[in-house]
Enzyme design. Structure first.
Site, PDB file in Angstrom:
ATOM      1  N   PRO A  87      -4.778  33.640 -30.118  1.00 45.69           N
ATOM      2  CA  PRO A  87      -5.448  32.859 -31.176  1.00 45.69           C
ATOM      3  C   PRO A  87      -5.849  33.737 -32.355  1.00 45.69           C
ATOM      4  CG  PRO A  87      -6.904  33.111 -29.261  1.00 45.69           C
ATOM      5  CD  PRO A  87      -5.583  33.695 -28.881  1.00 45.69           C
ATOM      6  N   GLU A 114      -9.992  35.903 -20.439  1.00 47.20           N
ATOM      7  CA  GLU A 114     -10.622  36.162 -21.746  1.00 47.20           C
ATOM      8  C   GLU A 114      -9.662  36.864 -22.701  1.00 47.20           C
ATOM      9  OE1 GLU A 114     -13.483  35.007 -22.945  1.00 47.20           O
ATOM     10  OE2 GLU A 114     -13.424  33.899 -21.069  1.00 47.20           O
ATOM     11  N   ARG A 151      15.671  25.108 -31.682  1.00 49.35           N
ATOM     12  CA  ARG A 151      16.323  24.040 -32.459  1.00 49.35           C
ATOM     13  C   ARG A 151      16.948  24.565 -33.759  1.00 49.35           C
ATOM     14  NH1 ARG A 151      13.658  21.041 -35.842  1.00 49.35           N
ATOM     15  NH2 ARG A 151      14.288  19.062 -34.936  1.00 49.35           N
TER      16      ARG A 151
END
Ligand code: SAM
Length: 245
Positions: A87, A114, A151
């Site tokens: 993140p 974590e 894709r």
């Protein structure tokens, strides 16, 4: 392209790799995916991959030794670009997917708990985030990245033109799509799409694409390739050239 995945949960990859575009890419031989169990690289009787954080605090941290041993093992065989899903990484985007689709081999590293011991980061080439939220593990993020790349690989989508028209590929959001029936509960397909006039259809689609992008993602307009006709159309909708919105 060969993609290696490093994870504590290899079973999370079974169904997604066996369906749709990912399955097709693998069947074509365009994409090879190797899922590695991180625990296979852990030492000791308990095959421990995590430990408590130095300095105290909640949760567990992934130990560096098994991660780096696994990364080095895969890297020795295939020299992939090493990507840590995190993140805290750079935001994943269509542009990033397009450039990663040109790589010969990738290694997608999935964190858990974590997160990873900070020292592992010296052994990766980049960190990618799939959005401003926290998942419980990197596996779903790795699948998002993998699908977006697959894709774009040559020949994977049946109609070679379709990824080029997708949202973001043109710098804009894609125009609305319709199929049969012409009338669905009183909502009709726009007449222009039934007209058979290719130039009029192309113009309508371009304008819808511009309108939608202005409504939902005006930030994209600042970098989209726009010609004078596009700009004139957008100005009629209230867009001010140069302000991105
Ligand atoms: N404590 C970390 C923090 O606050 O930055 C979050 C750890 S998260 C619970 C566990 C793992 O999930 C991360 O190491 C990463 O691999 C993955 N992950 C979570 N959110 C992600 C995101 N938005 N994009 C990519 N990977 C993510």
């Amino acid at each position: 392209m060969r993609v290696h995945v490093l994870t504590l949960f290899p079973e999370m990859f079974g169904s997604p790799l066996a369906a749709g575009v990912l399955r097709r890419a693998r069947e074509l031989g365009t994409l090879e995916v190797w899922v590695h169990q991180l625990r296979d690289y852990a030492g000791g009787r308990h095959l421990q991959v995590d430990d408590t954080p130095y300095g105290g605090g909640q949760g567990m941290v992934m130990k560096p030794e098994p991660l780096v041993a696994a990364i080095e093992h895969v890297a020795a065989a295939d020299a992939p670009r090493r990507i840590l899903l995190s993140p805290q990484g750079i935001a994943f985007s269509h542009e990033r997917a397009r450039s990663l689709a040109c790589e010969r081999a990738l290694l997608l590293i999935c964190g858990r708990y974590e997160g990873l011991d900070e020292r592992v980061k010296a052994h990766v080439d980049e960190e990618l985030s799939i959005g401003d939220y926290v998942l419980s593990g990197g596996e779903l993020a790795a699948l998002v990245v993998l699908d977006a790349i697959a894709r774009l690989l040559p020949g994977v989508l049946g109609n070679a033109a379709s990824p080029a028209d997708d949202s973001f590929a043109t710098g804009l959001l894609e125009h609305p799509q319709y199929t049969r029936p012409e009338d669905f509960r009183g909502a009709r397909v726009p007449d222009v799409l039934l007209s058979g006039e290719h130039a009029a259809i192309a113009r309508w689609r371009r304008q819808q694409s511009l309108r939608l992008t202005l409504e939902r993602r005006p930030d994209l307009l600042a970098h989209a390739p726009l010609d004078a006709t596009d700009r004139a159309f957008l100005r009629k909708l209230g867009w001010r050239d140069g302000d991105g919105g």
